[in-house]
Motif scaffolding. Structure first.
Motif, short mmCIF file in Angstrom:
data_model
loop_
_atom_site.label_atom_id
_atom_site.label_comp_id
_atom_site.label_asym_id
_atom_site.label_seq_id
_atom_site.Cartn_x
_atom_site.Cartn_y
_atom_site.Cartn_z
N ALA A 1 0.82 -1.39 0.25
CA ALA A 1 -0.23 -0.11 0.00
C ALA A 1 0.76 1.35 0.16
O ALA A 1 0.79 2.21 1.09
CB ALA A 1 -0.99 0.08 1.28
N PRO A 2 1.84 1.44 -1.09
CA PRO A 2 2.57 2.38 -0.99
C PRO A 2 1.61 3.85 -1.26
O PRO A 2 0.70 3.88 -1.98
CB PRO A 2 3.38 2.46 -2.45
CG PRO A 2 2.62 1.62 -3.08
CD PRO A 2 1.70 0.55 -2.31
N SER A 3 2.24 4.94 -0.67
CA SER A 3 1.45 6.18 -0.77
C SER A 3 1.72 6.95 -2.10
O SER A 3 1.29 7.97 -2.53
CB SER A 3 1.55 7.21 0.42
OG SER A 3 2.92 7.64 0.54
N LEU A 4 2.95 6.50 -2.79
CA LEU A 4 3.44 7.27 -3.88
C LEU A 4 4.22 6.26 -4.80
O LEU A 4 4.85 5.44 -4.38
CB LEU A 4 4.48 8.22 -3.46
CG LEU A 4 5.42 8.96 -4.78
CD1 LEU A 4 4.29 9.62 -5.69
CD2 LEU A 4 6.47 9.73 -4.19
N LEU A 5 3.98 6.12 -6.04
CA LEU A 5 4.25 5.30 -7.19
C LEU A 5 5.31 6.15 -7.83
O LEU A 5 4.71 7.07 -8.31
CB LEU A 5 3.30 4.79 -7.99
CG LEU A 5 2.57 3.48 -7.26
CD1 LEU A 5 1.68 2.64 -8.39
CD2 LEU A 5 3.52 2.38 -6.63
N ILE A 6 6.56 5.74 -8.03
CA ILE A 6 7.38 6.65 -8.83
C ILE A 6 7.63 5.88 -10.17
O ILE A 6 8.29 4.64 -10.10
CB ILE A 6 8.74 6.77 -8.00
CG1 ILE A 6 8.56 7.69 -6.85
CG2 ILE A 6 9.67 7.67 -9.01
CD1 ILE A 6 9.61 7.64 -5.84
N ASP A 7 7.11 6.41 -11.06
CA ASP A 7 7.35 5.53 -12.49
C ASP A 7 8.92 5.83 -13.10
O ASP A 7 9.21 6.84 -13.16
CB ASP A 7 6.12 6.02 -13.58
CG ASP A 7 6.45 5.45 -15.02
OD1 ASP A 7 7.13 4.39 -14.97
OD2 ASP A 7 5.97 6.18 -15.96
N ILE A 8 9.41 4.87 -13.41
CA ILE A 8 10.77 4.96 -13.88
C ILE A 8 11.16 4.61 -15.39
O ILE A 8 12.13 4.47 -15.89
CB ILE A 8 11.90 4.07 -13.16
CG1 ILE A 8 11.57 2.60 -13.15
CG2 ILE A 8 11.81 4.52 -11.62
CD1 ILE A 8 12.69 1.68 -12.66
N SER A 9 9.87 4.46 -15.96
CA SER A 9 10.06 4.15 -17.34
C SER A 9 10.53 5.03 -18.50
O SER A 9 11.09 4.73 -19.47
CB SER A 9 8.54 3.73 -17.82
OG SER A 9 7.74 4.98 -17.96
N ARG A 10 10.69 6.36 -17.97
CA ARG A 10 11.01 7.28 -18.97
C ARG A 10 12.71 7.86 -18.56
O ARG A 10 13.36 8.59 -18.86
CB ARG A 10 10.23 8.60 -18.83
CG ARG A 10 8.98 8.37 -19.36
CD ARG A 10 8.11 9.69 -19.46
NE ARG A 10 6.83 9.70 -19.68
CZ ARG A 10 5.97 10.53 -19.84
NH1 ARG A 10 6.27 11.77 -19.61
NH2 ARG A 10 4.55 10.22 -20.38
N THR A 11 13.12 7.02 -17.58
CA THR A 11 14.46 7.14 -17.36
C THR A 11 15.45 6.48 -18.23
O THR A 11 15.10 5.61 -19.00
CB THR A 11 15.01 6.47 -15.87
OG1 THR A 11 14.66 5.47 -15.57
CG2 THR A 11 14.12 7.36 -14.67
N ASP A 12 16.79 6.45 -17.97
CA ASP A 12 17.81 5.94 -19.16
C ASP A 12 18.11 4.73 -18.69
O ASP A 12 19.46 4.12 -18.72
CB ASP A 12 19.04 6.88 -19.08
CG ASP A 12 19.74 7.19 -17.77
OD1 ASP A 12 19.05 6.73 -16.80
OD2 ASP A 12 21.06 7.32 -17.98
N LEU A 13 16.99 3.52 -18.36
CA LEU A 13 17.43 2.20 -17.97
C LEU A 13 16.99 1.32 -18.94
O LEU A 13 16.82 0.09 -18.35
CB LEU A 13 16.83 2.25 -16.65
CG LEU A 13 17.48 3.15 -15.32
CD1 LEU A 13 16.57 2.93 -14.12
CD2 LEU A 13 19.03 2.93 -15.18
N GLY A 14 16.67 1.65 -20.19
CA GLY A 14 16.27 0.68 -21.10
C GLY A 14 17.03 0.10 -22.02
O GLY A 14 16.75 -0.34 -23.12
N GLN A 15 18.50 0.17 -21.63
CA GLN A 15 19.38 -0.07 -22.90
C GLN A 15 20.15 -1.59 -22.33
O GLN A 15 20.03 -1.99 -21.01
CB GLN A 15 20.36 0.86 -22.73
CG GLN A 15 20.04 2.13 -23.26
CD GLN A 15 19.15 2.15 -24.49
OE1 GLN A 15 19.65 1.52 -25.55
NE2 GLN A 15 18.08 2.96 -24.46
#
Length: 316
Positions: free
Chosen positions: A44-58
């Motif tokens: 039950a997090p109060s905040l979700l931090i989306d990392i899909s747009r960071t430079d971690l997709g390589q």
């Protein structure tokens, strides 16, 4: 599901600052496990931090011929990568055995490492579960336990770890890069998972303010790679027992198992016996087994999987 806030991080630094400022925040990539847990109010997090747009997709080659896999790389992209298919086929095969195509298209490498047990008592909030609520007990011990662990367990928990990918990474001796605002550390995958150790609610050594950024594969091992998975149906089922195995031209071999413990299971000191004395390897590697009457078949099944893989190797 409880209300929560959602922020898309602009960079990994932005993501790390957000999680450092909120002790009840969690990172989200594909969300294939976390969202299910939130719907059941296990998480039950109060905040979700989306990392899909960071430079971690390589996926990229680094020094000494190693390969770095970004935490946001999808399971489908990793399984299809030509370098992985050629030099680390055990990893590609484990990923393809792990889930449906739809899930692989969404699930991320970092999230796969952090997925939680599929023990039915963990998911049933009406049942006692020390992994979900420390100190509440373990309903699995007296319940349905066919899928659950027989190694590295104690009276507090007998849950098994579900990832196929992590089993392959364990046999490859991958490393995991963890980053926080205070710095970076590299953790061998053999040290990443906590096991039970009387604190079953703690799955990994990952700290709240740390982000998995990359998985580092060693230089290609060569040899013959195999992944064998026994499950209740032909597709999209978690392993009853699985094994990732690599045979080398000099006759040596290494193996890691899934479905037997709360983490990928590998016993390096016994691996010298894999191609010479399977009975002695099994005796040493599984000496601490604590089975229930429903899952006591897992150790002889693991032994049979080993024999099958050795036979396949000898036929090449």
């Amino acid at each position: 599901m409880r209300p929560f806030n959602f922020i898309t991080a602009e960079s990994r630094e932005h993501a790390l600052k957000l999680v450092a400022d909120n002790k009840n925040a969690k990172f989200i990539g594909g969300g294939t496990n976390l969202l299910d847990l939130m719907k059941l109010e296990i998480e039950a997090p109060s905040l979700l931090i989306d990392i899909s747009r960071t430079d971690l997709g390589q996926i990229e080659k680094v020094d000494d011929g190693r390969i770095a896999i970004g935490a946001s790389v999808t399971n489908s992209a990793l399984a299809a990568n030509m370098d992985v298919r050629r030099d680390y086929p055990v990893l590609s095969r484990a990923l393809l055995a792990g889930a449906s195509g739809q899930l692989r298209n969404k699930a991320t490498t970092g999230g796969n490492l952090l997925q939680r047990t599929r023990c039915q008592y963990f998911y049933d909030t009406a049942q006692a579960c020390n992994k979900r609520l420390p100190g509440s007990g373990c309903s699995a011990k007296g319940g349905f336990s066919r899928q659950l662990a027989v190694l590295d367990i104690d009276d507090s928990c007998i849950a098994s770890f579900p990832s196929d990918m992590a089993v392959a990474l364990r046999v490859l001796d991958a490393e995991i890069e963890l980053v926080s605002l205070s710095g970076t550390r590299m953790v061998p995958i053999g040290d990443f998972y906590s096991g039970t150790s009387m604190q079953p609610h703690i799955d990994t050594v990952l700290k709240h303010d740390e982000l998995i950024t990359r998985i580092i594969l060693p230089r290609p091992l060569g040899g013959s790679h195999f992944y064998e998975k026994v499950r209740d149906r032909a597709s999209y089922a978690f392993a009853i027992v699985s094994a990732a195995m690599v045979f080398q031209p000099d006759g040596s071999a290494r193996v890691a198992f899934g479905g037997l413990a709360p983490k990928p299971w590998r016993v390096e000191f016994a691996e010298k016996l894999l191609t010479t004395d399977i009975d002695e390897y099994v005796r040493l590697a599984f000496s601490g087994a604590r089975a229930t009457h429903e899952n006591q078949f897992k150790i002889p099944l693991a032994k049979q999987i080993l024999k099958t893989l050795i036979s396949k190797h000898r036929e090449l």
